[in-house]
Design an enzyme around this catalytic site. Structure first.
Site, PDB file in Angstrom:
ATOM      1  N   ASP A 104      44.770  16.586   7.508  1.00 53.82           N
ATOM      2  CA  ASP A 104      43.606  16.394   8.371  1.00 53.82           C
ATOM      3  C   ASP A 104      42.374  16.879   7.617  1.00 53.82           C
ATOM      4  O   ASP A 104      42.493  17.623   6.636  1.00 53.82           O
ATOM      5  CB  ASP A 104      43.768  17.139   9.694  1.00 53.82           C
ATOM      6  CG  ASP A 104      42.983  16.500  10.837  1.00 53.82           C
ATOM      7  OD1 ASP A 104      42.189  15.563  10.594  1.00 53.82           O
ATOM      8  OD2 ASP A 104      43.155  16.945  11.990  1.00 53.82           O
ATOM      9  N   ASP A 105      41.210  16.455   8.086  1.00 52.72           N
ATOM     10  CA  ASP A 105      39.977  16.876   7.440  1.00 52.72           C
ATOM     11  C   ASP A 105      39.649  18.332   7.745  1.00 52.72           C
ATOM     12  O   ASP A 105      39.222  19.083   6.882  1.00 52.72           O
ATOM     13  CB  ASP A 105      38.805  15.969   7.832  1.00 52.72           C
ATOM     14  CG  ASP A 105      38.578  15.876   9.343  1.00 52.72           C
ATOM     15  OD1 ASP A 105      39.430  16.346  10.123  1.00 52.72           O
ATOM     16  OD2 ASP A 105      37.553  15.288   9.741  1.00 52.72           O
ATOM     17  N   ASP A 108      40.009  23.173  13.515  1.00 49.63           N
ATOM     18  CA  ASP A 108      38.975  23.911  14.238  1.00 49.63           C
ATOM     19  C   ASP A 108      39.644  24.937  15.145  1.00 49.63           C
ATOM     20  O   ASP A 108      39.875  26.071  14.754  1.00 49.63           O
ATOM     21  CB  ASP A 108      38.112  22.924  15.019  1.00 49.63           C
ATOM     22  CG  ASP A 108      36.877  23.561  15.644  1.00 49.63           C
ATOM     23  OD1 ASP A 108      36.917  24.765  15.980  1.00 49.63           O
ATOM     24  OD2 ASP A 108      35.870  22.864  15.822  1.00 49.63           O
TER      25      ASP A 108
END
Length: 169
Positions: A104-105, A108
């Site tokens: 994933d980028d 969070d």
């Protein structure tokens, strides 16, 4: 002192920076898989943000099998219950994701990765960027940013003219 808006503590990522950071992540992941020579069986991108780094990493590590998992955890820019909209090929993933590299980028809050990790507990989870709340869900990452930093990814931005600070002459 006034409270900062998300864009006021922003971390702008260019396409070049995303490419460099994704290649750095590939370098960290090279020879870390369970297969012969540390090879990975497949790369699974978490859509949508994970698709760009996953493609770069798959290229760098010469992994030809690439799939996606789609998890929706935001509803109109507010966090909601995470739901899997599309799962990767069941035969590819096996019972637990062993030998699979999930990309994933950004992590969070960690809610998206938590859902995917429950499905595939033996997969290796890697993100390009990580925030402190989500770090425990990631096995490998490149850059940590503070929890209150808003990351502007290149696919979310458009180039446009900006007036000079002192106006026009």
């Amino acid at each position: 002192m006034a409270e900062q808006l998300p864009h006021e503590k922003g971390f702008h990522i260019s396409w070049d920076q995303m490419h460099r950071d994704s290649r750095a992540l590939a370098w960290r992941l090279d020879h870390q898989g369970p297969g012969k020579g540390g090879a990975w069986k497949a790369v699974v991108a978490i859509t949508r943000g994970g698709m760009v780094p996953a493609c770069i990493i798959a290229r760098e590590l010469n992994v030809r099998v690439v799939d996606t998992i789609s998890v929706k955890s935001y509803d109109h820019q507010a966090q909601a219950e995470a739901v899997v909209l599309k799962a990767p090929d069941a035969e590819l993933m096996g019972a637990d994701g062993d030998g699979i590299l999930v990309i994933d980028d950004l992590v969070d809050s960690g809610r998206t990765l938590e859902v995917v990790r429950k499905l595939y507990p033996k997969a290796h989870f890697a993100t390009v960027y990580a925030k402190p709340k989500g770090r425990p869900m990631v096995d490998t990452f490149i850059t940590e940013v503070s929890q209150d930093t808003w990351i502007f990814f290149p696919w979310d931005m458009a180039l446009q003219y900006v007036e000079p600070y002192r106006g026009t002459a």
